[in-house]
Each structure stands twice: as structure tokens, then as C-alpha cells.
Design an enzyme around this catalytic site. Structure first.
Site, mmCIF file in Angstrom:
data_model
loop_
_atom_site.group_PDB
_atom_site.id
_atom_site.type_symbol
_atom_site.label_atom_id
_atom_site.label_comp_id
_atom_site.label_asym_id
_atom_site.label_seq_id
_atom_site.Cartn_x
_atom_site.Cartn_y
_atom_site.Cartn_z
ATOM 1 N N ASN A 323 0.813 -1.220 0.000
ATOM 2 C CA ASN A 323 0.000 0.000 0.000
ATOM 3 C C ASN A 323 0.845 1.267 0.000
ATOM 4 O O ASN A 323 0.587 2.204 -0.763
ATOM 5 C CB ASN A 323 -0.937 -0.016 1.210
ATOM 6 C CG ASN A 323 -2.040 1.025 1.127
ATOM 7 O OD1 ASN A 323 -2.700 1.163 0.101
ATOM 8 N ND2 ASN A 323 -2.235 1.764 2.208
ATOM 9 N N CYS A 413 -2.559 2.825 14.132
ATOM 10 C CA CYS A 413 -3.974 2.580 14.383
ATOM 11 C C CYS A 413 -4.249 2.443 15.874
ATOM 12 O O CYS A 413 -5.355 2.073 16.274
ATOM 13 C CB CYS A 413 -4.460 1.337 13.633
ATOM 14 S SG CYS A 413 -3.609 -0.187 14.094
#
Length: 456
Positions: A323, A413
Site C-alpha cells: 500500500n 492505528c
């Protein structure tokens, strides 16, 4: 003869108490001081006075749930979801959207103060990467449970604070193509003869496809498969059945693309990052970011912040399917990506080849293990990129010679592990150059943060 006594479980006296809330923690739970302990008050907002019921009492903290808001916060709003009070999916619908972000930023500040102590770090907050408030989830899992006593299906999410499955009639944070999935599957499940073997539905939405994977632990009858396929076809969904052996069965040849990776047949989907002209293939067992819009903006911001140069070399840890690696490889000399999940590494290699990116190499390795003997570990790099799971990156950061990097980009996160790991980076001689929130999960307690560190 020895006698064994089973200790009695302590019963909590569920007393009610009036509390005034000081702040929110990083999970969106109200914090106060009560009975010389920290009080966690679910459903309360800073500045509010509430009547709350005690649900748990420990030596250092107590937990409460709100019964009545006596003095409401000016930022308190009416939740938009009829299931909000029982569903465990969202935690902050009662707080205005912009204030959700303000409170999350305060929580990150507090965690950095806790872990970095006297360092008094200026986080230099940048503009938030924001999301549309609804219809943002392109992937989701919906549970299926057959209650044998009531002889009925439960189809939905887990209840707040419980593993119990509750029925859901609608979910407005799902991509709009799945708006009526509950209306369709509630009556459909009741019509199935072998539906009790279905455990959950996995949803995927890409630019070209709305896909539902039906996971089941015993074979489904052909009649049931045809019933599900018929309803899916009416709603424009493609269906894949994943059986007890992990094998996939397709009812439509266009449901997914079949590709050969390392001589193994693998079914893959794809999404595009138009800003970089990259097509990302992914399989059903690969992790992808839930919020496509925020993911695109996140990649652009990462590259803008790093101000990459074409002679630089990047080490991308926890790289997933590439990504970050592949967009960055378009701008630098070389990228080395490391990931602990072998299927993701194979997909990253496939994506590099498929996009004709030849300067990105990928290796599979558990980043919690010693790395000193790994060939990639002892190479020289200019930039370190980290995108770990909630567990953070402490183990690998403790092994790396951080002073050899000029910049470090940490995509987090979990703000607790970000603050903890940041101390290692700061102690290695780095300053925090920029910090920004990414509103990946509106209305939830999840906090996604990007931090850029530059050598002092």
C-alpha cells in the site's frame, strides 16, 4: 483427602452515582475521579454531569454506564442509528463529528505527555484527513447465528460489551451498495434448509464490484446456493461461497479474477489509486484499509510529508500488499518491504510486477523476532516507514539503528503504542516534525494517526 474450594465471584453492587466528566480517553470513554479511583463512564462526554450505574469495581478503577444526562455537553447530538445503544460497532455517535476529532487529538496529546514525560514535545498538528460521515466502510463482517431455542436467525454485529450477536436492520456506515443487505438476508436465512452452517458474511466493495463472501462450516445444498445467488443477482452483488475446507465456490465467473501467484491459484480482487496510477490486487485473506477515500489521501500525505528524493532508499515495515511501498517506489531509488503474513508478501510482489515497478522488493519475516541475521536488516536506508497493527512496532524499533535514518514516518492505528514507540524514536535523536489525525473510522473510538520524525 484434600478439599478444594472454588473462590466465589465477587458481586458488584450496582449503585447509582452522580458524576462530572473531566475528559475522554483514547477509546472515547468518559473519565472522572470517583472514590479515589479513575472512573470510566461509557456514554458520557467532557463537562457533563450524569447519573451513572456502577458495573465494575477494581482496586484502581471503576466502570460505569450512563442512565441519565443531567447537564449535557453542547457537543452532544442525537445518534443517527436506531441500534446505537446496543450495537458495539460505533462508540461516538452521541458526539458531534468535528468534536470527535478534537477529542481524539486531545487524547493523543495526553498519551504523548504520559510516555515522553518532561520532553514537552510539540506535536505540530496538521489538518485532519477527513472522511464522509456515512457510507465509508468498503469492507465489513456481518455475523450469522442460529438460536436453536428460539429457532430463529440472528444477523448483525456484536452487542456492546458482549460477544452476543444482535439483530441489525440497517447500518449507515456501510457503502451504499449494501444498504439493503439486512432487509434481504433476514428473510432469506429463514428460507434456507442448510443455513445453520453459515457463520458470517464478509463484504467487499471496489470501484467495479460489490462482493459478498458466504462463510459456512458445513456444505450448503444446491437449492440454498441458488436461492442466495438469485437474491444477490437482484441486488447487483457477486457471491462467493467459502466452505469448511477453505475452498471457494463461485456462482458467477465474473465474481472475481483468478490469477496465478507462485504457481498457486488464488482468487483476487482489486482497487485503484488513481493519484499514482496503481492497481492494487488483493485476496480474501489480505488486509486492506476499510476507508478507500481516506487511504488515498493518506498515501498522498505520506509522500508529501516525506518529500522523497529519487536517490533515496526506503525500508517499509509491516508493508502488507504494498500500500505504501509501491507509490513511494515511483519516487525513489529503491524500496524494501517487510511483512509477516506470507500471502500479503506474495500479493505485494504480484502488485509490483503487475504495475511494472521493478525497484520494490518484498520479504516475509515476523518483525517481532530477532532480525540481525536478515540480509535486508543490515542494508543502509534513508527513510523508515512503519504501518504496524495495534501491537505497535516496539520490538523492531528496539533492534534498528535508528540514527542511520534521516526521516521516520509512523502510521498508527493505536495511539497508545504510537506514543510508547515514539519515545524510542525521540530518544534516538529525532524530533516530531508533523502529526495528523486520519478519520478512518468516523463515530468510533478508533484513532488513526500519522507522525513524521526528522533527525535533530
Amino acid at each position: 483427602m484434600a478439599l478444594f474450594f472454588k473462590p466465589q465471584k465477587k458481586t458488584v453492587v450496582k449503585r447509582k452515582q452522580q458524576l462530572t466528566i473531566d475528559t475522554l480517553n483514547h477509546e472515547g470513554i468518559g473519565i472522572t475521579r470517583v472514590n479515589k479511583k479513575v472512573g470510566f463512564v461509557e456514554g458520557a462526554l467532557p463537562g457533563e454531569t450524569v447519573l451513572a450505574t456502577l458495573t465494575q469495581s477494581k482496586a484502581k478503577f471503576e466502570r460505569y454506564t450512563v442512565n441519565k444526562v443531567i447537564t449535557p455537553s453542547p457537543y452532544r447530538v442525537q445518534p443517527f442509528c436506531v441500534h446505537y445503544n446496543v450495537c458495539g460497532g460505533c462508540q461516538l455517535q452521541h458526539l458531534a463529528t468535528e468534536q470527535q476529532l478534537a477529542e481524539k487529538q486531545k487524547a493523543v496529546n495526553s498519551l504523548f505527555e504520559k510516555f515522553l514525560g518532561d520532553a514537552k514535545i510539540d506535536l505540530n498538528w496538521q489538518s485532519v484527513i477527513n472522511s464522509q460521515p456515512l457510507s465509508y466502510r468498503r469492507t465489513a463482517r456481518i455475523a450469522v447465528f442460529y438460536d436453536k431455542n428460539k429457532k430463529e436467525y440472528l444477523f448483525g454485529y456484536r452487542q456492546k460489551g458482549s460477544k452476543k450477536i444482535i439483530n441489525i436492520n440497517s447500518c449507515q456506515v456501510l457503502e451504499s451498495c449494501f444498504n439493503n443487505i439486512f432487509d434481504v438476508f433476514h428473510p432469506l436465512l429463514a428460507r434456507l434448509k442448510t443455513g445453520q452452517s453459515i457463520t458470517h458474511l464478509q463484504l467487499y466493495k471496489t470501484e467495479v464490484l460489490a462482493l459478498i463472501i458466504i462463510r459456512h462450516i458445513k456444505p450448503l445444498s444446491e437449492k440454498d446456493i441458488n436461492l442466495i445467488a438469485l437474491e444477490a443477482d437482484k441486488n447487483g452483488w457477486k457471491i462467493v461461497f467459502e466452505g469448511e475446507t477453505g475452498q471457494y465456490k463461485f456462482t458467477d465467473k465474473n465474481a472475481a479474477i483468478q490469477a496465478v501467484i507462485n504457481n498457486k491459484s488464488t482468487y483476487i480482487l482489486h482497487y485503484f489509486i488513481n493519484e499514482f496510477d496503481i492497481k492494487f490486487n488483493f485476496s480474501f485473506d489480505n488486509f486492506i484499509q476499510v476507508n478507500h477515500k481516506v487511504n488515498r489521501a493518506m498515501l498522498k500525505q505520506a509522500i508529501d510529508w516525506l518529500n522523497l528524493k529519487n536517490d533515496e532508499k526506503i525500508l517499509d515495515l509491516f508493508c502488507g500488499i504494498g500500500n505504501f511501498s509501491l507509490p513511494m517506489a515511483q519516487r525513489v531509488n529503491k524500496v524494501i518491504g517487510i511483512e509477516g503474513v506470507s500471502s500479503s508478501v506474495e500479493m505485494a510482489k504480484f502488485n509490483a510486477q503487475n504495475n511494472q515497478i521493478e525497484n520494490a522488493k518484498f520479504f516475509c519475516q515476523d518483525l517481532n523476532e530477532p532480525m540481525a541475521k536478515s540480509s535486508w536488516f543490515n542494508e543502509e536506508y534513508d527513510v523508515l516507514v512503519l504501518d504496524p497493527s495495534r501491537a505497535g512496532a516496539f520490538d523492531i524499533l528496539s533492534q534498528l539503528k535508528l540514527k542511520h535514518f534521516s526521516r521516520i514516518l509512523y502510521v498508527s492505528c493505536d495511539p497508545v503504542t504510537l506514543a510508547r514507540d515514539s519515545k524510542l524514536i525521540v530518544d534516538a535523536g529525532f524530533n516530531i516534525s508533523k502529526t495528523g489525525l486520519m478519520n478512518m473510522f468516523p463515530h468510533t473510538g478508533h484513532v488513526e494517526t500519522m507522525a513524521l520524525f526528522a533527525k535533530s
